[in-house]
Design an enzyme around this catalytic site. Sequence first.
Site, PDB file in Angstrom:
ATOM      1  N   CYS A  14       0.813  -1.212   0.000  1.00 13.43           N
ATOM      2  CA  CYS A  14       0.000   0.000   0.000  1.00 13.43           C
ATOM      3  C   CYS A  14       0.850   1.268   0.000  1.00 13.43           C
ATOM      4  CB  CYS A  14      -0.955  -0.011   1.186  1.00 13.43           C
ATOM      5  SG  CYS A  14      -2.207  -1.296   1.052  1.00 13.43           S
ATOM      6  N   ASP A  46     -14.848   5.665   2.150  1.00 14.83           N
ATOM      7  CA  ASP A  46     -14.921   4.455   2.962  1.00 14.83           C
ATOM      8  C   ASP A  46     -14.134   3.321   2.306  1.00 14.83           C
ATOM      9  OD1 ASP A  46     -15.737   2.730   5.042  1.00 14.83           O
ATOM     10  OD2 ASP A  46     -17.629   3.821   5.209  1.00 14.83           O
ATOM     11  N   ASP A 223     -10.248  -0.062   7.988  1.00 16.74           N
ATOM     12  CA  ASP A 223      -8.989  -0.788   8.157  1.00 16.74           C
ATOM     13  C   ASP A 223      -7.836   0.158   7.830  1.00 16.74           C
ATOM     14  OD1 ASP A 223      -9.447  -0.747   5.422  1.00 16.74           O
ATOM     15  OD2 ASP A 223      -8.798  -2.804   5.075  1.00 16.74           O
TER      16      ASP A 223
HETATM   17 CO    CO Z   1      -9.699  -0.052   3.562  1.00 16.29          CO
END
Ligand code: CO
Length: 346
Positions: A14, A46, A223
């Site tokens: 990421c 989101d 998350d």
């Molecule tokens: Co996420």
Amino acid sequence: MKIDLFTMVDSGGCSAKIAPKQLEEILKCLPLPDDPDILVNIETHDDAGVYRVSDELALVFTTDFFPPVCSDPYEFGQIAAANSISDVYAMGGTPMIALNIMMFPAEKLPFEAYIEILKGGADMASQAGVRIIGGHSIDDFPPKYGLAVVGYIHPQKIITNAGARTGDILVLTKPVGTGIILAGQRLGLTAETDVSQAKSIMKLLNKSGAEVMKRHGVKGATDITGFGLAGHALKMARASSVSITLNLSTLPLIGSTYELTDQGCIPGAAFRNLEYVENEAYVENNLDYNLKMIAFDAQTSGGLLMAVSPEKADKVISELHNKGLDTSAKIGFVTEKMDRYLYLNR
Ligand code: CO
Ligand code: CO
Ligand code: CO
């Protein structure tokens, strides 16, 4: 031939995301489809989109893919799949089916590497109860892999990043530091034990964390991935119209994350995240610089950040510990909207 995917990229996982500031500029220019059955769209940034099919059923839809975060193709497949599926768990959904998304340099990697990546992805998907029923591939370098995942949820039970309420306690289910640990690995500074700890954390599905939060009726969660703890907390605060205070000295860290930060192992993504959050955050005077940068470190397949009502927080933590998420901790709290959205304290 020994395959080492890690050396093929400068920033994997990421950390390879587009800078959040740029992404926001781009998304602003897009028209949003208007349909009352769209229950969650990109407006609140989101984890996944949610679409109502009937009064009892909504679909949760998400995709993530990225360049390698580790050397071994099978492990890369596992981590990429766990990370892709995580966005469904973060919404309280049950992941169901998925498509493989693969970018493979046909000339530069032996065939068995592709097979191993896909096997790792398939095994992780099956651990999550997800069936991979198709996919798409492109010849591209460096390699990238991930899933597009569909899950389901009852339309009344969606957990969003807009669900944090004043008084809630923030609970984080996994320790942070994956970006810093991997940056240190590139420089030969991270101990092998820390690398393997980071890999096990990235391979860990957010499934049991999501079960605990569903059982306790948690309404607000997200998350932690590419925008770092602080970036995702900011998105939650904005979407929920509240302020969030993070107590950074209570943050559970992976192995030598703090020491590596002190030695300067801070990936570029952390500075991009800092730039994104800076104007909407209040950073306490004398806040330790390393702790601050750890809060901005881009996580790959990070934990769930949940906003839990105060009377349930201890029960939630002990259940998470019982499920093996033994570093789960309270790391902050929610207040009504103050001057800034985010407060970074010791
Ligand atoms: Co996420
Ligand atoms: Co995502
Ligand atoms: Co196609």
